[in-house]
Scaffold this active site. Structure first.
Site, PDB file in Angstrom:
ATOM      1  N   GLN A   1     -26.729 -43.369 -67.508  1.00 32.03           N
ATOM      2  CA  GLN A   1     -25.762 -43.757 -66.482  1.00 32.03           C
ATOM      3  C   GLN A   1     -24.537 -44.274 -67.208  1.00 32.03           C
ATOM      4  O   GLN A   1     -24.579 -45.352 -67.790  1.00 32.03           O
ATOM      5  CB  GLN A   1     -26.390 -44.791 -65.561  1.00 32.03           C
ATOM      6  CG  GLN A   1     -27.807 -44.364 -65.204  1.00 32.03           C
ATOM      7  CD  GLN A   1     -28.337 -45.044 -63.974  1.00 32.03           C
ATOM      8  OE1 GLN A   1     -28.485 -44.403 -62.936  1.00 32.03           O
ATOM      9  NE2 GLN A   1     -28.629 -46.309 -64.084  1.00 32.03           N
TER      10      GLN A   1
ATOM     11  N   HIS B   1     -27.163 -46.510 -72.951  1.00 25.60           N
ATOM     12  CA  HIS B   1     -28.622 -46.442 -73.097  1.00 25.60           C
ATOM     13  C   HIS B   1     -29.172 -45.264 -72.315  1.00 25.60           C
ATOM     14  O   HIS B   1     -28.679 -44.920 -71.254  1.00 25.60           O
ATOM     15  CB  HIS B   1     -29.306 -47.746 -72.664  1.00 25.60           C
ATOM     16  CG  HIS B   1     -28.886 -48.228 -71.312  1.00 25.60           C
ATOM     17  ND1 HIS B   1     -27.717 -48.913 -71.083  1.00 25.60           N
ATOM     18  CD2 HIS B   1     -29.492 -48.121 -70.096  1.00 25.60           C
ATOM     19  CE1 HIS B   1     -27.607 -49.212 -69.800  1.00 25.60           C
ATOM     20  NE2 HIS B   1     -28.672 -48.739 -69.174  1.00 25.60           N
TER      21      HIS B   1
ATOM     22  N   HIS C   1     -32.359 -43.832 -70.329  1.00 23.85           N
ATOM     23  CA  HIS C   1     -33.633 -44.200 -69.688  1.00 23.85           C
ATOM     24  C   HIS C   1     -34.617 -43.055 -69.914  1.00 23.85           C
ATOM     25  O   HIS C   1     -34.290 -41.898 -69.647  1.00 23.85           O
ATOM     26  CB  HIS C   1     -33.453 -44.340 -68.168  1.00 23.85           C
ATOM     27  CG  HIS C   1     -32.631 -45.514 -67.746  1.00 23.85           C
ATOM     28  ND1 HIS C   1     -33.174 -46.701 -67.336  1.00 23.85           N
ATOM     29  CD2 HIS C   1     -31.286 -45.678 -67.636  1.00 23.85           C
ATOM     30  CE1 HIS C   1     -32.227 -47.543 -66.993  1.00 23.85           C
ATOM     31  NE2 HIS C   1     -31.054 -46.947 -67.174  1.00 23.85           N
TER      32      HIS C   1
ATOM     33  N   HIS D   1     -23.653 -51.089 -72.408  1.00 25.15           N
ATOM     34  CA  HIS D   1     -24.028 -50.668 -73.757  1.00 25.15           C
ATOM     35  C   HIS D   1     -24.787 -49.366 -73.518  1.00 25.15           C
ATOM     36  O   HIS D   1     -25.804 -49.376 -72.811  1.00 25.15           O
ATOM     37  CB  HIS D   1     -24.943 -51.747 -74.376  1.00 25.15           C
ATOM     38  CG  HIS D   1     -25.352 -51.486 -75.787  1.00 25.15           C
ATOM     39  ND1 HIS D   1     -25.706 -52.496 -76.651  1.00 25.15           N
ATOM     40  CD2 HIS D   1     -25.477 -50.343 -76.498  1.00 25.15           C
ATOM     41  CE1 HIS D   1     -26.024 -51.984 -77.831  1.00 25.15           C
ATOM     42  NE2 HIS D   1     -25.903 -50.680 -77.758  1.00 25.15           N
TER      43      HIS D   1
HETATM   44  P1  AMP Z   1     -28.666 -49.699 -66.074  1.00 30.27           P
HETATM   45  O1  AMP Z   1     -28.729 -50.304 -64.748  1.00 30.27           O
HETATM   46  O2  AMP Z   1     -28.701 -48.204 -66.116  1.00 30.27           O
HETATM   47  O3  AMP Z   1     -27.558 -50.271 -66.917  1.00 30.27           O
HETATM   48  O4  AMP Z   1     -30.050 -50.109 -66.785  1.00 30.27           O
HETATM   49  C1  AMP Z   1     -30.263 -51.280 -67.494  1.00 30.27           C
HETATM   50  C2  AMP Z   1     -31.706 -51.269 -67.907  1.00 30.27           C
HETATM   51  O5  AMP Z   1     -31.890 -52.261 -68.908  1.00 30.27           O
HETATM   52  C3  AMP Z   1     -32.658 -51.647 -66.773  1.00 30.27           C
HETATM   53  O6  AMP Z   1     -33.718 -50.726 -66.728  1.00 30.27           O
HETATM   54  C4  AMP Z   1     -33.149 -53.034 -67.141  1.00 30.27           C
HETATM   55  O7  AMP Z   1     -34.466 -53.273 -66.685  1.00 30.27           O
HETATM   56  C5  AMP Z   1     -33.076 -53.001 -68.632  1.00 30.27           C
HETATM   57  N1  AMP Z   1     -32.885 -54.299 -69.283  1.00 30.27           N
HETATM   58  C6  AMP Z   1     -31.975 -55.231 -68.983  1.00 30.27           C
HETATM   59  N2  AMP Z   1     -32.086 -56.277 -69.826  1.00 30.27           N
HETATM   60  C7  AMP Z   1     -33.053 -55.978 -70.703  1.00 30.27           C
HETATM   61  C8  AMP Z   1     -33.657 -56.657 -71.802  1.00 30.27           C
HETATM   62  N3  AMP Z   1     -33.219 -57.844 -72.195  1.00 30.27           N
HETATM   63  N4  AMP Z   1     -34.664 -56.060 -72.439  1.00 30.27           N
HETATM   64  C9  AMP Z   1     -35.100 -54.858 -72.084  1.00 30.27           C
HETATM   65  N5  AMP Z   1     -34.579 -54.160 -71.037  1.00 30.27           N
HETATM   66  C10 AMP Z   1     -33.585 -54.704 -70.356  1.00 30.27           C
END
Ligand code: AMP
Length: 487
Positions: A414, A427, A429, A425
């Site tokens: 996303q 990432h 999924h 940042h």
């Molecule tokens: P998005 O909404 O696409 O930015 O997804 C962020 C993802 O990061 C979500 O699935 C969260 O559950 C995950 N997330 C947020 N903080 C952490 C963390 N400290 N450690 C591991 N996963 C995280």
């Protein structure tokens, strides 16, 4: 013909080679209408000095030698002087080398800064034994330092390519046991001689690095070295000339020479190669300094008349990223946007990418893969980061799909808040999928939208009880780490 050439003195052969070079350039020139590239800054010739040293495990003696070579170079008009790898000392044992290491503000570099300032010359000090950080004090950095004529450090580079071999019944040398590898190329430094791309010794064997430096604007490449006798005899000059020819750069190669102590000798032959591949100066036996001209007008002529850089087919070369797994340093923490990721939830790491378990999963095995550098948007990533991110994502997806007994996997990125990105940042999924896990397949996207938010649509507070416990996350990471044990 060969016999005749072997009867000629070296100087005559050099003159002949030079005449041939000029002649062939003239021929090229006649057959092209190209002028000099307009975006290239042309500066007049500058004198460069390349040094050859025979360093011992004695820092004071080595500084004296270094200083006297720099003074000689200055008298001969040098604007910049290049010292070899281990210019500070060559240790007799690993323990001694580590114990003699200093910081950049220690006595050795302070003295060289003063020499640069008092003689008004730039210095390249390649292969300084720099103390490692406190948590890794049994290792050093092999640091190449550029000092300007005011005595300031303007660039440092940690040697990136380290020599690790363990041949059954043969050579065993693990440079990474005592040296911390650098993780980045230093962009070329603007010097009075031209744009200087910095590397060190073993880096010379990796043309990718020189090409990257050339692409970033290098006009001069430098490889301060301490080649052994056998490898020097076989490879030194041919490697230096190759890097010069393929990148159309001057190559300045300072070198250690002779016997340092009972266990170590070096090949010598410090030299400068011009962008056409000719050796334009070389040190004589023993400690010495040789000077020559860096002529950027000539460099531009070579580049214009044979524009190989423009003919590179980067579109067809495979990315050189290997996505090799790296150990995760104890107590290491990494930023994930505004969050901090601890070592114990990471299960796979390369030098550019990390894969870690999720704080709240949409499906069992929902994990994340991110570049290590904090980069907010996909468009801001380097090609190497993109390549590595997706190679790691592919490996992770394959393993988690099988581990969670699934038959498919949703892979999602996303990019930007309007696409649902809450952690700024990049990432990926990775969501292992099972038949019928959602009423409709794509319902997973609405679940992803909600899973880490509260009822008002804000990201859950750090203190929220909906997040998984650190113990639960660490246990999952530990299981996944085992699955990548052999990769
Ligand atoms: P998005 O909404 O696409 O930015 O997804 C962020 C993802 O990061 C979500 O699935 C969260 O559950 C995950 N997330 C947020 N903080 C952490 C963390 N400290 N450690 C591991 N996963 C995280």
């Amino acid at each position: 013909m060969l016999d005749k050439i072997s009867c000629l003195s070296k100087a005559t052969v050099r003159k002949l080679v030079h005449a041939y070079k000029v002649q062939s350039l003239r021929i090229c020139k006649m057959s092209t209408t190209n002028g000099l590239p307009s975006n290239t800054e042309i500066t007049g010739p500058g004198i460069v000095a390349v040094c050859q040293m025979n360093c011992k495990p004695n820092k004071d003696e080595n500084i004296k030698t270094g200083k006297s070579l720099i003074e000689k170079a200055k008298v001969r008009g040098a604007k910049m002087v290049f010292l070899p790898e281990c210019f500070d000392y060559v240790g007799e044992s690993r323990e001694q080398s580590i114990s003699m290491a200093e910081n950049l503000d220690g006595p050795v570099i302070t003295q060289y800064k003063n020499i640069a300032k008092s003689l008004n010359v730039w210095l390249s000090l390649g292969g300084f034994h720099e103390k490692g950080p406190e948590h890794d004090a049994s290792r050093i950095y092999n640091t190449h330092i550029i000092i300007n004529s005011k005595g300031d450090i303007v660039a440092t580079y940690h040697k990136t390519h380290l020599f690790d071999v363990d041949i059954k019944g043969g050579v065993k040398l693990k440079e990474t046991d005592f040296t911390i590898p650098g993780s980045a190329i230093e962009p070329p430094v603007k010097t009075p001689l031209g744009n200087l791309g910095i590397a060190t010794c073993y880096d010379l064997r990796f043309p990718e690095m020189s090409v990257a430096l050339r692409q970033q604007g290098a006009q001069i490449l430098t490889y301060p070295s301490a080649f052994t006798q056998p490898t020097g005899m076989a490879h030194w000059e041919v490697l230096l000339r190759s890097r010069a020819i393929e990148n159309q750069c001057y190559v300045v190669a300072a070198a250690q020479t002779g016997k340092h102590h009972a266990k170590r000798s070096s090949y010598g032959h410090a030299m400068v190669v011009d962008p056409w591949g000719a050796v334009v100066c070389q040190c004589k036996e023993g400690e010495d300094v040789a000077v020559t001209e860096i002529d950027l007008t000539y460099l531009n002529k070579v580049r214009t008349q044979m524009p190989v850089q423009q003919h590179r087919r980067c579109d067809i070369y495979r990315p050189t990223v290997t996505s090799q797994k790296e150990p995760i340093v104890d107590n290491a923490t990494y930023a994930f946007g505004q969050h901090t990721i601890k070592r114990d939830i990471i299960f796979y790491k390369t030098h550019l990418t990390m894969a870690f378990v999720n704080r709240k999963c949409v499906v069992p095995g929902h994990v994340l893969v991110s570049p290590i550098r904090v980069v907010q948007r996909f468009s801001e990533m380097t090609p190497e980061e993109v390549s590595d991110l997706f190679t790691v994502s592919q490996r992770v997806a394959t393993v988690v799909e099988s581990h969670y007994g699934c038959s498919s996997v949703t892979v999602g990125l996303q990019d930007g808040p309007d696409a649902g990105q809450t952690v700024m940042h990049v990432h990926v999924h990775i969501l292992p999928r099972k038949p019928g896990d959602f009423k409709r397949n794509d319902d997973i996207y609405s679940e992803m939208e909600k899973h880490d938010k509260d009822s008002s649509g804000e990201e859950l507070e750090d203190s929220s009880s909906e997040w998984r416990t650190p113990e639960d996350m660490a246990a999952e990471a530990s299981t996944l780490r085992q699955l990548f044990k052999d990769s």
